[in-house]
Design an enzyme around this catalytic site. Structure first.
Site, PDB file in Angstrom:
ATOM      1  N   HIS A  53       0.819  -1.218   0.000  1.00  0.00           N
ATOM      2  CA  HIS A  53       0.000   0.000   0.000  1.00  0.00           C
ATOM      3  C   HIS A  53       0.853   1.269   0.000  1.00  0.00           C
ATOM      4  CE1 HIS A  53      -4.124   0.994  -0.164  1.00  0.00           C
ATOM      5  NE2 HIS A  53      -4.395   1.174   1.107  1.00  0.00           N
ATOM      6  N   TYR A  67      -2.710   8.974   7.105  1.00  0.00           N
ATOM      7  CA  TYR A  67      -3.137   7.616   6.794  1.00  0.00           C
ATOM      8  C   TYR A  67      -3.891   7.638   5.468  1.00  0.00           C
ATOM      9  CZ  TYR A  67      -1.398   6.019  11.245  1.00  0.00           C
ATOM     10  OH  TYR A  67      -0.565   5.730  12.291  1.00  0.00           O
ATOM     11  N   ASN A 117      -6.602   6.495   4.041  1.00  0.00           N
ATOM     12  CA  ASN A 117      -8.015   6.786   3.797  1.00  0.00           C
ATOM     13  C   ASN A 117      -8.380   8.254   3.980  1.00  0.00           C
ATOM     14  OD1 ASN A 117      -8.104   4.059   3.437  1.00  0.00           O
ATOM     15  ND2 ASN A 117      -9.519   3.632   5.112  1.00  0.00           N
ATOM     16  N   ASP A 143      -0.860   2.725  -5.373  1.00  0.00           N
ATOM     17  CA  ASP A 143      -0.842   1.296  -5.660  1.00  0.00           C
ATOM     18  C   ASP A 143      -2.123   0.901  -6.387  1.00  0.00           C
ATOM     19  OD1 ASP A 143      -1.856   1.945  -2.834  1.00  0.00           O
ATOM     20  OD2 ASP A 143      -2.756  -0.017  -3.208  1.00  0.00           O
TER      21      ASP A 143
END
Length: 222
Positions: A40, A85, A87, A112
């Site tokens: 990720h 982060y 999200n 990604d």
């Protein structure tokens, strides 16, 4: 509402700049040592690879991102790794684009992508989020505008019935890491071409090369 703080004019897809116009390159990922080297986080890795290749120091913090800036052949470039982060990546990308008054066609996002074989790249002028939560956040904080370029970094699909979330947070095995290392260097060259030749011409040539790589790698195990 958070979005109301950012003038609408900063989120259009074109505006007038004196040449050379600046670029903002944003790599998506998760902060912290435990996420280093995971699938990720390849967006972070491409930012680092490009910064190293150009001698740009990522030594400041701006708009919730590790940040660096410099010139590449006379073109101003801003580099960012949001520390929100994955999200919540848009909480950094939105303010950065607004702060520098950049049209979204000068904000290139690296991320990604499980829909591409490991080590295959694609450069696009715009697109959907493809269920990528980081891109969803970026689009939301760009007021729903999806007309920003992105560099997709293939990481492949999880094997068997493996949970995709667990797959994303795993580190690469040795063979896959070799593919990613090669892909990052190809990505650096592609970004240099974007800065010198523009997005459209660079994407046309780069994607043609990556198409053949895709055909070659899609049936090879990692």
């Amino acid at each position: 509402m958070l979005l109301s703080r950012f003038p609408m004019r900063c989120f259009c897809s074109s505006t007038v700049f004196l040449n050379p116009r600046p670029w903002l390159f944003v790599g998506l990922g998760n902060p912290g040592d435990k996420f280093t080297g995971t699938r990720h986080n390849v967006g972070f890795e491409l930012v680092d690879a490009f910064a190293k290749s150009q001698g740009i120091s990522m030594d400041s913090f701006h708009c919730k991102a590790i940040f660096g800036k410099g010139f590449v052949n006379g073109v101003p470039v801003f580099l960012a790794k949001p520390q929100t982060y994955m999200n919540l990546s848009g909480e950094s990308c939105g303010p950065l684009a607004s702060y520098y008054k950049l049209p979204l066609n000068r904000v290139l996002v690296f991320h990604d992508d499980m829909d591409l074989p490991c080590g295959v790249l694609r450069l696009h002028p715009k697109g959907n989020h493809g269920s990528h939560n980081g891109l969803k956040s970026v689009i939301y904080h760009f007021r729903g505008n999806r007309e920003f370029p992105r560099l997709r970094i293939g990481i492949g699909r999880p094997p068997g019935q493996m949970d995709p979330k667990a797959f994303l947070l795993q580190k690469f095995n040795a063979r896959a890491q070799g593919r990613i290392d090669a892909a990052l260097q190809e990505g650096v060259v592609a970004l240099e071409q974007v800065l010198s030749k523009g997005l459209t011409e660079s994407a046309r040539c780069f994607n043609k090369e990556q198409k053949y790589k895709h055909i070659r790698l899609q049936t090879m195990p990692v």
